[in-house]
Design an enzyme around this catalytic site. Structure first.
Site, PDB file in Angstrom:
ATOM      1  N   ASP A  16      33.446  51.285  -7.262  1.00 61.16           N
ATOM      2  CA  ASP A  16      34.387  50.412  -7.976  1.00 61.16           C
ATOM      3  C   ASP A  16      34.353  48.977  -7.439  1.00 61.16           C
ATOM      4  O   ASP A  16      34.007  48.739  -6.284  1.00 61.16           O
ATOM      5  CB  ASP A  16      35.803  50.993  -7.839  1.00 61.16           C
ATOM      6  CG  ASP A  16      36.754  50.426  -8.874  1.00 61.16           C
ATOM      7  OD1 ASP A  16      36.283  49.821  -9.866  1.00 61.16           O
ATOM      8  OD2 ASP A  16      37.981  50.581  -8.694  1.00 61.16           O
ATOM      9  N   TRP A  21      33.766  41.665  -7.892  1.00 60.70           N
ATOM     10  CA  TRP A  21      32.690  41.084  -7.055  1.00 60.70           C
ATOM     11  C   TRP A  21      32.067  39.891  -7.786  1.00 60.70           C
ATOM     12  O   TRP A  21      31.870  38.829  -7.203  1.00 60.70           O
ATOM     13  CB  TRP A  21      31.637  42.162  -6.781  1.00 60.70           C
ATOM     14  CG  TRP A  21      30.493  41.734  -5.909  1.00 60.70           C
ATOM     15  CD1 TRP A  21      30.423  41.852  -4.550  1.00 60.70           C
ATOM     16  CD2 TRP A  21      29.263  41.129  -6.329  1.00 60.70           C
ATOM     17  NE1 TRP A  21      29.216  41.362  -4.092  1.00 60.70           N
ATOM     18  CE2 TRP A  21      28.481  40.906  -5.168  1.00 60.70           C
ATOM     19  CE3 TRP A  21      28.729  40.750  -7.563  1.00 60.70           C
ATOM     20  CZ2 TRP A  21      27.206  40.330  -5.209  1.00 60.70           C
ATOM     21  CZ3 TRP A  21      27.465  40.166  -7.611  1.00 60.70           C
ATOM     22  CH2 TRP A  21      26.722  39.960  -6.437  1.00 60.70           C
ATOM     23  N   ARG A  29      31.239  39.581 -15.407  1.00 58.84           N
ATOM     24  CA  ARG A  29      31.421  40.932 -14.854  1.00 58.84           C
ATOM     25  C   ARG A  29      30.126  41.735 -14.773  1.00 58.84           C
ATOM     26  O   ARG A  29      29.872  42.455 -13.811  1.00 58.84           O
ATOM     27  CB  ARG A  29      32.395  41.735 -15.739  1.00 58.84           C
ATOM     28  CG  ARG A  29      33.819  41.309 -15.706  1.00 58.84           C
ATOM     29  CD  ARG A  29      34.646  42.168 -16.682  1.00 58.84           C
ATOM     30  NE  ARG A  29      34.518  43.595 -16.399  1.00 58.84           N
ATOM     31  CZ  ARG A  29      35.174  44.223 -15.419  1.00 58.84           C
ATOM     32  NH1 ARG A  29      36.027  43.565 -14.660  1.00 58.84           N
ATOM     33  NH2 ARG A  29      34.998  45.520 -15.213  1.00 58.84           N
ATOM     34  N   HIS A  33      27.645  44.655 -12.172  1.00 63.21           N
ATOM     35  CA  HIS A  33      26.994  45.952 -12.428  1.00 63.21           C
ATOM     36  C   HIS A  33      25.514  45.886 -12.046  1.00 63.21           C
ATOM     37  O   HIS A  33      24.968  46.819 -11.465  1.00 63.21           O
ATOM     38  CB  HIS A  33      27.121  46.337 -13.902  1.00 63.21           C
ATOM     39  CG  HIS A  33      28.550  46.467 -14.366  1.00 63.21           C
ATOM     40  ND1 HIS A  33      29.510  47.107 -13.615  1.00 63.21           N
ATOM     41  CD2 HIS A  33      29.183  46.038 -15.500  1.00 63.21           C
ATOM     42  CE1 HIS A  33      30.675  47.064 -14.270  1.00 63.21           C
ATOM     43  NE2 HIS A  33      30.499  46.420 -15.406  1.00 63.21           N
ATOM     44  N   SER A  61      33.178  56.556 -16.415  1.00 61.29           N
ATOM     45  CA  SER A  61      34.184  57.586 -16.716  1.00 61.29           C
ATOM     46  C   SER A  61      34.353  57.747 -18.225  1.00 61.29           C
ATOM     47  O   SER A  61      33.992  56.847 -18.999  1.00 61.29           O
ATOM     48  CB  SER A  61      35.530  57.201 -16.078  1.00 61.29           C
ATOM     49  OG  SER A  61      36.115  56.123 -16.771  1.00 61.29           O
ATOM     50  N   LEU A 127      17.908  65.187  -0.909  1.00 60.93           N
ATOM     51  CA  LEU A 127      19.242  64.888  -1.447  1.00 60.93           C
ATOM     52  C   LEU A 127      19.378  65.229  -2.945  1.00 60.93           C
ATOM     53  O   LEU A 127      18.508  64.871  -3.739  1.00 60.93           O
ATOM     54  CB  LEU A 127      19.482  63.385  -1.231  1.00 60.93           C
ATOM     55  CG  LEU A 127      20.654  62.708  -1.899  1.00 60.93           C
ATOM     56  CD1 LEU A 127      21.978  63.204  -1.333  1.00 60.93           C
ATOM     57  CD2 LEU A 127      20.563  61.194  -1.677  1.00 60.93           C
ATOM     58  N   ARG A 183      35.997  55.519  -2.080  1.00 58.40           N
ATOM     59  CA  ARG A 183      36.207  54.650  -3.229  1.00 58.40           C
ATOM     60  C   ARG A 183      36.232  53.212  -2.736  1.00 58.40           C
ATOM     61  O   ARG A 183      37.115  52.834  -1.955  1.00 58.40           O
ATOM     62  CB  ARG A 183      37.501  54.959  -3.968  1.00 58.40           C
ATOM     63  CG  ARG A 183      37.675  54.015  -5.167  1.00 58.40           C
ATOM     64  CD  ARG A 183      38.849  54.343  -6.040  1.00 58.40           C
ATOM     65  NE  ARG A 183      38.828  53.487  -7.239  1.00 58.40           N
ATOM     66  CZ  ARG A 183      39.284  53.828  -8.417  1.00 58.40           C
ATOM     67  NH1 ARG A 183      39.818  55.006  -8.585  1.00 58.40           N
ATOM     68  NH2 ARG A 183      39.214  52.998  -9.437  1.00 58.40           N
ATOM     69  N   SER A 191      41.127  58.222 -10.352  1.00 61.79           N
ATOM     70  CA  SER A 191      40.702  57.849 -11.717  1.00 61.79           C
ATOM     71  C   SER A 191      39.873  58.962 -12.376  1.00 61.79           C
ATOM     72  O   SER A 191      38.798  58.711 -12.924  1.00 61.79           O
ATOM     73  CB  SER A 191      39.920  56.532 -11.703  1.00 61.79           C
ATOM     74  OG  SER A 191      40.709  55.499 -11.174  1.00 61.79           O
ATOM     75  N   GLU A 202      38.068  64.708   2.469  1.00 62.74           N
ATOM     76  CA  GLU A 202      38.683  63.585   3.169  1.00 62.74           C
ATOM     77  C   GLU A 202      38.454  62.336   2.312  1.00 62.74           C
ATOM     78  O   GLU A 202      37.421  62.231   1.642  1.00 62.74           O
ATOM     79  CB  GLU A 202      38.017  63.385   4.540  1.00 62.74           C
ATOM     80  CG  GLU A 202      38.214  64.550   5.485  1.00 62.74           C
ATOM     81  CD  GLU A 202      39.671  64.761   5.878  1.00 62.74           C
ATOM     82  OE1 GLU A 202      40.413  63.763   5.968  1.00 62.74           O
ATOM     83  OE2 GLU A 202      40.072  65.926   6.084  1.00 62.74           O
TER      84      GLU A 202
HETATM   85  C1  IPE Z   1      36.574  54.438 -11.992  1.00 60.73           C
HETATM   86  O1  IPE Z   1      36.752  53.077 -11.934  1.00 60.73           O
HETATM   87  C2  IPE Z   1      35.303  54.781 -12.715  1.00 60.73           C
HETATM   88  C3  IPE Z   1      34.062  54.391 -12.064  1.00 60.73           C
HETATM   89  C4  IPE Z   1      33.945  53.797 -10.903  1.00 60.73           C
HETATM   90  C5  IPE Z   1      32.872  54.721 -12.771  1.00 60.73           C
HETATM   91  P1  IPE Z   1      37.685  52.294 -12.985  1.00 60.73           P
HETATM   92  O2  IPE Z   1      37.602  50.849 -12.613  1.00 60.73           O
HETATM   93  O3  IPE Z   1      37.308  52.657 -14.360  1.00 60.73           O
HETATM   94  O4  IPE Z   1      39.114  52.897 -12.670  1.00 60.73           O
HETATM   95  P2  IPE Z   1      40.578  52.313 -12.921  1.00 60.73           P
HETATM   96  O5  IPE Z   1      40.667  51.931 -14.366  1.00 60.73           O
HETATM   97  O6  IPE Z   1      40.746  51.106 -12.022  1.00 60.73           O
HETATM   98  O7  IPE Z   1      41.491  53.418 -12.524  1.00 60.73           O
HETATM   99  C1  IPE Z   2      33.037  49.867 -11.413  1.00 64.15           C
HETATM  100  O1  IPE Z   2      33.370  48.516 -11.349  1.00 64.15           O
HETATM  101  C2  IPE Z   2      31.975  50.159 -12.454  1.00 64.15           C
HETATM  102  C3  IPE Z   2      32.434  50.929 -13.607  1.00 64.15           C
HETATM  103  C4  IPE Z   2      33.629  51.389 -13.780  1.00 64.15           C
HETATM  104  C5  IPE Z   2      31.451  51.216 -14.635  1.00 64.15           C
HETATM  105  P1  IPE Z   2      34.438  47.882 -12.353  1.00 64.15           P
HETATM  106  O2  IPE Z   2      33.728  47.427 -13.575  1.00 64.15           O
HETATM  107  O3  IPE Z   2      35.549  48.826 -12.571  1.00 64.15           O
HETATM  108  O4  IPE Z   2      34.919  46.618 -11.530  1.00 64.15           O
HETATM  109  P2  IPE Z   2      36.430  46.142 -11.341  1.00 64.15           P
HETATM  110  O5  IPE Z   2      37.203  47.299 -10.825  1.00 64.15           O
HETATM  111  O6  IPE Z   2      36.909  45.685 -12.687  1.00 64.15           O
HETATM  112  O7  IPE Z   2      36.335  45.038 -10.344  1.00 64.15           O
HETATM  113 MG    MG Z   3      37.276  49.194 -11.592  1.00 64.38          MG
END
Ligand code: IPE
Ligand code: IPE
Ligand code: MG
Length: 242
Positions: A16, A21, A29, A33, A61, A127, A183, A191, A202
């Site tokens: 996440d 970042w 954004r 990724h 997700s 792995l 996380r 999530s 843990e």
């Molecule tokens: C959880 O992150 C899903 C992934 C890292 C793939 P999200 O950014 O979607 O979760 P919420 O919305 O902050 O709970």
């Molecule tokens: C996690 O990073 C990647 C996915 C959920 C696909 P985010 O895209 O959720 O990044 P933030 O949480 O908005 O910073």
């Molecule tokens: Mg996120």
């Protein structure tokens, strides 16, 4: 890393913070990724080297489809590109890839790239990388329940066959329980990630955003894991008594 450290058998990573970042660097954004893929590559190599046996990665997700169409499209294309071009290290390191999640409504091209990766790595024994893509723990429990009902309906099992182990074996993938869930980005929630499998895991919530979660950060996480006293409902301090 020190040899005497216990390496968790099954590590889960909720990757996440990619968006934040990028935002902190004045980028869009999606650049977060893109950089996450680079981080992931070196992290997987490191995990294979230190002897992690199973790693479940939360890549997308079921709820992530709620995001802007342009971000979802970008991610789908990034999955295709990464699975096809960026994952040579997977074969070099003999990493076996499996996927967890619903195939619908993933685009055909994503599914093809996923299937190819699974096919090409199915005999590797290093792995096991379980990529959770269009994954949700609730969806998994629904899908597993339906699968078990079908078996029952077709007289392939009796009610007595259904116990905790049977359910574990019939989830998307039959993997050992999670020992350690990381996380990144400082959010303190699951999530919808592997709720069944994480029952005695843990948890570790580093502040760094995933693109900065390098091998050094992973080693810090392992040191933290080694400080935990896992009791599994018992009262014994396993570390002190061994
Ligand atoms: C959880 O992150 C899903 C992934 C890292 C793939 P999200 O950014 O979607 O979760 P919420 O919305 O902050 O709970
Ligand atoms: C996690 O990073 C990647 C996915 C959920 C696909 P985010 O895209 O959720 O990044 P933030 O949480 O908005 O910073
Ligand atoms: Mg996120």
């Amino acid at each position: 890393m020190k040899d005497e450290l216990i390496i968790p058998n099954h590590v889960g990573i909720i990757m996440d913070g990619n968006g934040r970042w990028a935002k902190e660097r004045g980028m869009v954004r999606t650049m977060g990724h893109k950089n996450a893929v680079k981080t992931l590559k070196s992290l997987c190599i490191h995990m294979a080297d230190v002897g992690v046996k199973y790693c479940s990665l939360y890549a997308f997700s079921t709820e992530n489809f709620k995001r802007d169409k342009s971000e979802v499209n970008y991610l789908m294309n990034l999955f295709i590109e990464s699975f096809k071009k960026e994952f040579d290290f997977i074969k070099e390191k003999h990493i076996k890839v499996v996927f967890s999640g619903r195939r619908k409504p993933l685009p055909d091209k994503v599914l093809e790239a996923m299937d190819e990766l699974v096919r090409d790595t199915k005999n590797y024994t290093n792995l096991v990388l379980n990529i959770c893509l269009n994954y949700g723990s609730h969806a998994e429990i629904v899908d597993t329940t339906k699968k078990i009902c079908e078996l029952y309906k077709n007289n392939q099992i009796t009610l007595e066959d259904i116990d905790e182990d049977f359910i574990s074996h019939n989830l998307y993938q039959d993997l050992p329980p999670l020992d350690f869930v990381i996380r990144t980005s400082g959010e303190l929630r699951l999530s919808n990630f592997m709720m069944w499998q994480a029952s005695y895991a843990e948890f570790y919530f580093p502040k760094v955003y995933f693109p900065d979660f390098n091998s050094k950060e992973f080693d810090k996480a392992i040191i933290e894991f080694n400080k935990r006293n896992r009791r599994f409902g018992g009262i014994k301090d396993e570390k002190k008594s061994s």
